[in-house]
Design a protein around this motif. Structure first.
Motif, mmCIF file in Angstrom:
data_model
loop_
_atom_site.group_PDB
_atom_site.id
_atom_site.type_symbol
_atom_site.label_atom_id
_atom_site.label_comp_id
_atom_site.label_asym_id
_atom_site.label_seq_id
_atom_site.Cartn_x
_atom_site.Cartn_y
_atom_site.Cartn_z
ATOM 1 N N ASP A 83 2.351 1.842 -3.539
ATOM 2 C CA ASP A 83 1.204 2.330 -4.518
ATOM 3 C C ASP A 83 0.823 3.586 -4.112
ATOM 4 O O ASP A 83 0.804 4.467 -4.974
ATOM 5 C CB ASP A 83 -0.123 1.332 -4.059
ATOM 6 N N TYR B 262 -5.378 2.894 -12.041
ATOM 7 C CA TYR B 262 -4.262 2.274 -11.346
ATOM 8 C C TYR B 262 -4.820 1.145 -10.554
ATOM 9 O O TYR B 262 -4.490 -0.022 -11.333
ATOM 10 C CB TYR B 262 -3.103 3.369 -10.653
ATOM 11 N N GLU B 263 -5.205 1.209 -9.602
ATOM 12 C CA GLU B 263 -5.597 0.204 -8.812
ATOM 13 C C GLU B 263 -6.614 -0.836 -9.362
ATOM 14 O O GLU B 263 -6.185 -1.930 -9.463
ATOM 15 C CB GLU B 263 -6.442 0.634 -7.480
ATOM 16 N N ARG C 298 0.848 -1.246 0.047
ATOM 17 C CA ARG C 298 -0.163 0.327 -0.169
ATOM 18 C C ARG C 298 1.019 1.401 -0.020
ATOM 19 O O ARG C 298 0.491 2.179 -0.557
ATOM 20 C CB ARG C 298 -0.830 0.057 1.271
ATOM 21 N N THR D 50 -1.135 -4.772 -8.075
ATOM 22 C CA THR D 50 -0.435 -3.437 -8.497
ATOM 23 C C THR D 50 1.001 -3.624 -8.382
ATOM 24 O O THR D 50 1.681 -4.585 -8.102
ATOM 25 C CB THR D 50 -1.069 -2.554 -7.341
#
Length: 196
Positions: A61, A112-113, A58, A123
């Protein structure tokens, strides 16, 4: 070699049995699956991603999305300022730039996700940490519907005044007390995050 059976265990070992343990998920009493493992709807055992690996993914990302957002925001603001250089109304330009920035940020996060999870289950952050999102029912890549559901729950909660950010945070940390390490967004979408 002798044809005699093995000797019985010592009397103080009450868990000993000459029969093999029942398979996991059979409902029979016996050893339970180890923590950190789950069974998909097809009966396949999968090793769950740790909370640390998920947090690391996370963070990576967020860094990737933030860098992309900053680059696009700077390009957009530069273009807007260049186009409106004769305008004296700087506040209108600022509000417009803010609205566009929020929309661009949401679009970047969504593209993106959702796209990467729907098509690959990973991702860039998840690839780097060696984890993948899969459907809980069959262990396959989540697809578009489950990816959108998984993304939209924590993304929309911050809109709620005062408590939205807390609720969004709870969505993610709820995996800490779940036996399948599913956050609320995973439960709603029917996904698991596993080690690759």
């Amino acid at each position: 070699m002798s044809d005699m059976p093995p000797p019985p265990p010592p009397p103080d070992d009450s868990n000993w049995s000459s029969y093999p343990p029942p398979p996991p998920g059979s409902g029979a009493q016996g050893p339970q699956p180890a923590t950190g493992w789950a069974t998909t709807g097809t009966g396949e055992s999968v090793q769950l991603a740790s909370a640390g690996a998920r947090l690391g993914a996370r963070i990576l990302d967020i860094v990737i999305i933030t860098v992309a957002f900053i680059i696009l925001a700077v390009l957009g603001i530069t273009a807007a300022v260049g186009a409106d250089s004769n305008t004296d109304d700087a506040s209108a330009l600022s509000v417009g730039a803010l609205v566009v920035s929020v929309l661009v940020g949401a679009a970047i996060g969504l593209l993106y996700e959702v796209t990467l999870i729907a098509t690959r289950g990973q991702t860039l952050g998840k690839m780097a940490t060696g984890i993948r999102v899969v459907r809980a029912d069959n262990g396959l890549v989540p697809g578009w519907g489950k990816s959108v559901a998984r993304w939209i729950i924590p993304a929309l909660l911050p809109i709620i005044p005062l408590i939205g950010w807390v609720l969004s945070l709870l969505v993610y940390i709820s995996l800490l007390w779940d036996k399948s390490r599913q956050g609320w967004h995973d439960k709603a979408a029917g996904t698991l995050v596993i080690k690759v």
